[in-house]
Design a protein around this motif. Structure first.
Motif, short mmCIF file in Angstrom:
data_model
loop_
_atom_site.label_atom_id
_atom_site.label_comp_id
_atom_site.label_asym_id
_atom_site.label_seq_id
_atom_site.Cartn_x
_atom_site.Cartn_y
_atom_site.Cartn_z
N VAL A 31 7.36 -7.10 6.05
CA VAL A 31 6.61 -7.20 4.70
C VAL A 31 7.38 -8.22 3.85
O VAL A 31 6.71 -8.94 3.06
N ARG A 43 1.78 -5.23 3.49
CA ARG A 43 1.73 -4.56 4.67
C ARG A 43 0.54 -5.37 5.80
O ARG A 43 0.94 -5.17 6.95
N ASP A 128 9.14 -4.08 -1.08
CA ASP A 128 8.82 -2.89 -0.30
C ASP A 128 8.92 -1.73 -1.13
O ASP A 128 8.70 -0.62 -0.73
#
Length: 271
Positions: A31, A43, A128
């Motif tokens: 990611v 993603r 993330d």
């Protein structure tokens, strides 16, 4: 390309490409290389890239390509994919007429890069970590609110809040040219106002930035001769990317892919 998980819980399931596993952990690691406006989109891009890689590796190994035939610092996987694409996809050279036609149609794009003298305050957050990014964005907006109409405290706020080494210099990055920072930061500089703190924070893979542009030196138009290497590279790579996309779409159409839906027949897998 079109990419959809089978159901809302699909993020917890591995993806399989001809029996090769694309795990949830591998998507999480990937990611960071696919910055996007949302974690969901990041993603999606990461999963797509990993599916494409597995398709190419599977075909390279099926063809028995030599994994030891490496160039420079290539990894095993990079060597296999390079050999496969060299074998399957041509790189046609554009003619002078093609280059001149593109030059005439795109003169406004063919300029030397702008340069900007910039200061910033970096509020870092992992790509993330949605909670950390929301908090960093909130803090950046609060700092912008303090600086709106009065930028005199920028240096002190940068020293207090920025987690970039430039904080010691009050956030001053100096003069930035093309390729010296992340693409998303670089793109933002060209549209931000000069002489005042930007109204909104700039989001990059590193977090959120409060930005002050001190000076912009605009680039000048390029002549055809100056622009020719750039045009040739663009045209070759543009045709090559389309050919690679078509080739990967063929591989995807022949593959057994589970855990993710790819519209291989109508959507390019490489953008």
């Amino acid at each position: 390309m079109t990419i959809q998980m089978h159901n809302p819980r699909a993020n917890s399931a591995d993806i399989h490409v001809n029996g090769r596993v694309v795990s949830e952990d591998s998507i999480n690691r990937e990611v960071q290389y696919h910055p996007a406006a949302s974690l969901r989109e990041a993603r999606r891009r990461a999963a797509t890239a990993l599916v494409v890689r597995e398709l190419l590796l599977d075909e390279a190994e099926r063809q028995g390509l030599d994994e030891q035939n490496r160039e420079g610092e290539e990894t095993r996987e990079e060597a296999l994919i390079r050999q496969l694409l060299d074998k399957a996809v041509e790189r046609p050279e554009p003619s002078d007429a093609d280059c001149r036609q593109w030059f005439e149609a795109n003169r406004e794009k063919l300029r030397t890069p702008d340069q900007h003298e910039v200061s910033h305050i970096l509020l870092p957050a992992p790509p993330d970590d949605a909670e950390a990014r929301a908090e960093a964005q909130k803090k950046a907006k609060e700092l912008i609110g303090q600086l709106q109409g009065d930028k005199s405290s920028f240096l002190s706020l940068a020293r207090e809040h920025s987690l970039c080494p430039s904080a010691e210099e009050g956030g001053h990055l100096g003069v930035i040219g093309k390729g010296q920072t992340t693409p998303e930061f670089e793109r933002a500089l060209s549209r931000l106002p000069v002489g005042q703190v930007a109204e909104y924070p700039v989001e990059t893979r590193f977090g959120y930035h409060v930005v002050l542009i001190h000076r912009r030196d605009e680039g000048r138009p390029l002549s055809y001769e100056e622009a020719l290497p750039q045009i040739e590279t663009y045209l070759v790579e543009s045709v090559y990317r389309r050919a690679v996309s078509q080739y990967i779409s063929i591989l995807a159409g022949q593959a057994k892919i589970e855990g993710i839906d790819l519209d291989a027949a109508t959507s390019p897998l490489v953008q």
